[in-house]
Design a protein around this motif. Structure first.
Motif, PDB file in Angstrom:
ATOM      1  N   THR A   8      32.417 -21.515  29.059  1.00 39.85           N
ATOM      2  CA  THR A   8      32.239 -22.763  28.312  1.00 39.85           C
ATOM      3  C   THR A   8      30.913 -23.444  28.626  1.00 39.85           C
ATOM      4  OG1 THR A   8      33.484 -23.986  29.978  1.00 39.85           O
ATOM      5  CG2 THR A   8      34.701 -23.214  28.055  1.00 39.85           C
ATOM      6  N   ASP A   9      30.329 -23.143  29.790  1.00 37.67           N
ATOM      7  CA  ASP A   9      29.046 -23.754  30.147  1.00 37.67           C
ATOM      8  C   ASP A   9      27.851 -22.953  29.622  1.00 37.67           C
ATOM      9  OD1 ASP A   9      28.934 -21.527  31.819  1.00 37.67           O
ATOM     10  OD2 ASP A   9      28.826 -22.670  33.672  1.00 37.67           O
ATOM     11  N   GLY A  10      28.110 -21.899  28.838  1.00 39.40           N
ATOM     12  CA  GLY A  10      27.054 -21.092  28.254  1.00 39.40           C
ATOM     13  C   GLY A  10      26.677 -19.863  29.046  1.00 39.40           C
ATOM     14  N   GLU A  11      27.264 -19.685  30.223  1.00 35.13           N
ATOM     15  CA  GLU A  11      26.942 -18.517  31.034  1.00 35.13           C
ATOM     16  C   GLU A  11      27.521 -17.257  30.404  1.00 35.13           C
ATOM     17  OE1 GLU A  11      26.997 -17.072  35.665  1.00 35.13           O
ATOM     18  OE2 GLU A  11      28.445 -18.567  35.027  1.00 35.13           O
ATOM     19  N   ALA A  63      31.416 -19.268  21.818  1.00 37.76           N
ATOM     20  CA  ALA A  63      32.481 -18.348  21.409  1.00 37.76           C
ATOM     21  C   ALA A  63      33.075 -18.735  20.059  1.00 37.76           C
ATOM     22  CB  ALA A  63      33.569 -18.301  22.471  1.00 37.76           C
ATOM     23  N   THR A  64      33.090 -20.022  19.732  1.00 42.23           N
ATOM     24  CA  THR A  64      33.630 -20.474  18.454  1.00 42.23           C
ATOM     25  C   THR A  64      32.870 -19.853  17.282  1.00 42.23           C
ATOM     26  OG1 THR A  64      34.537 -22.518  19.377  1.00 42.23           O
ATOM     27  CG2 THR A  64      34.041 -22.527  17.031  1.00 42.23           C
ATOM     28  N   GLY A  70      38.636 -22.146  12.806  1.00 52.73           N
ATOM     29  CA  GLY A  70      39.056 -22.979  13.924  1.00 52.73           C
ATOM     30  C   GLY A  70      38.022 -23.018  15.032  1.00 52.73           C
ATOM     31  N   TYR A  71      38.501 -23.276  16.242  1.00 55.62           N
ATOM     32  CA  TYR A  71      37.613 -23.337  17.400  1.00 55.62           C
ATOM     33  C   TYR A  71      38.311 -22.725  18.603  1.00 55.62           C
ATOM     34  CZ  TYR A  71      40.403 -27.435  18.676  1.00 55.62           C
ATOM     35  OH  TYR A  71      41.436 -28.277  18.987  1.00 55.62           O
ATOM     36  N   LEU A  77      36.464 -13.449  26.423  1.00 49.52           N
ATOM     37  CA  LEU A  77      35.884 -12.131  26.618  1.00 49.52           C
ATOM     38  C   LEU A  77      35.621 -11.557  25.232  1.00 49.52           C
ATOM     39  CD1 LEU A  77      35.113 -10.029  28.766  1.00 49.52           C
ATOM     40  CD2 LEU A  77      37.380  -9.047  28.480  1.00 49.52           C
ATOM     41  N   LEU A  78      34.361 -11.255  24.951  1.00 45.17           N
ATOM     42  CA  LEU A  78      33.965 -10.679  23.675  1.00 45.17           C
ATOM     43  C   LEU A  78      33.678  -9.200  23.868  1.00 45.17           C
ATOM     44  CD1 LEU A  78      33.015 -10.953  20.674  1.00 45.17           C
ATOM     45  CD2 LEU A  78      30.728 -11.364  21.609  1.00 45.17           C
ATOM     46  N   ALA A  79      34.317  -8.380  23.058  1.00 47.59           N
ATOM     47  CA  ALA A  79      34.040  -6.947  23.058  1.00 47.59           C
ATOM     48  C   ALA A  79      33.312  -6.631  21.762  1.00 47.59           C
ATOM     49  CB  ALA A  79      35.339  -6.152  23.138  1.00 47.59           C
TER      50      ALA A  79
END
Length: 102
Positions: A8-11, A63-64, A70-71, A77-79
């Motif tokens: 959520t902090d952009g890392e 990620a949204t 939605g949000y 985790l993005l694959a």
């Protein structure tokens, strides 16, 4: 497939490349039990904390962008076949921490 945690902090943290992470690795990345959300990346998968709203986790703005509607809250985790940098390329002007410029 490249599996990357988007905090959520952009890392941005690469979890694995070329192999699917274990159940425990996915749960650790999202902070608990997970579910798969509808991802806009072709052949991509988006794993989110299934209790994120109940826990009051913060919105994950980066990620949204990968959600079809939605949000998203909390770390995800993005694959994806090419990785986040290849298809995101900072289109929102958000600095992605942990990614070195070439």
């Amino acid at each position: 497939m490249i599996y990357e945690k988007i905090a959520t902090d952009g890392e941005l943290i690469t979890i694995s490349v070329g192999y699917e992470p274990t159940l425990e690795e996915i749960q650790k990345a999202v902070g608990g039990y997970y579910t798969e959300a509808r991802c806009v990346v072709p052949d991509g998968k988006l794993f989110v904390n299934e209790e994120g709203l109940l826990l009051g986790l913060p919105i994950n703005e980066i990620a949204t962008c990968y959600l079809s509607n939605g949000y998203i809250v909390g770390d995800v985790l993005l694959a994806s076949p090419k990785g986040i940098v290849a298809h995101f390329d900072n289109i929102l002007g958000v600095e992605i921490l942990g990614v070195e410029e070439e």
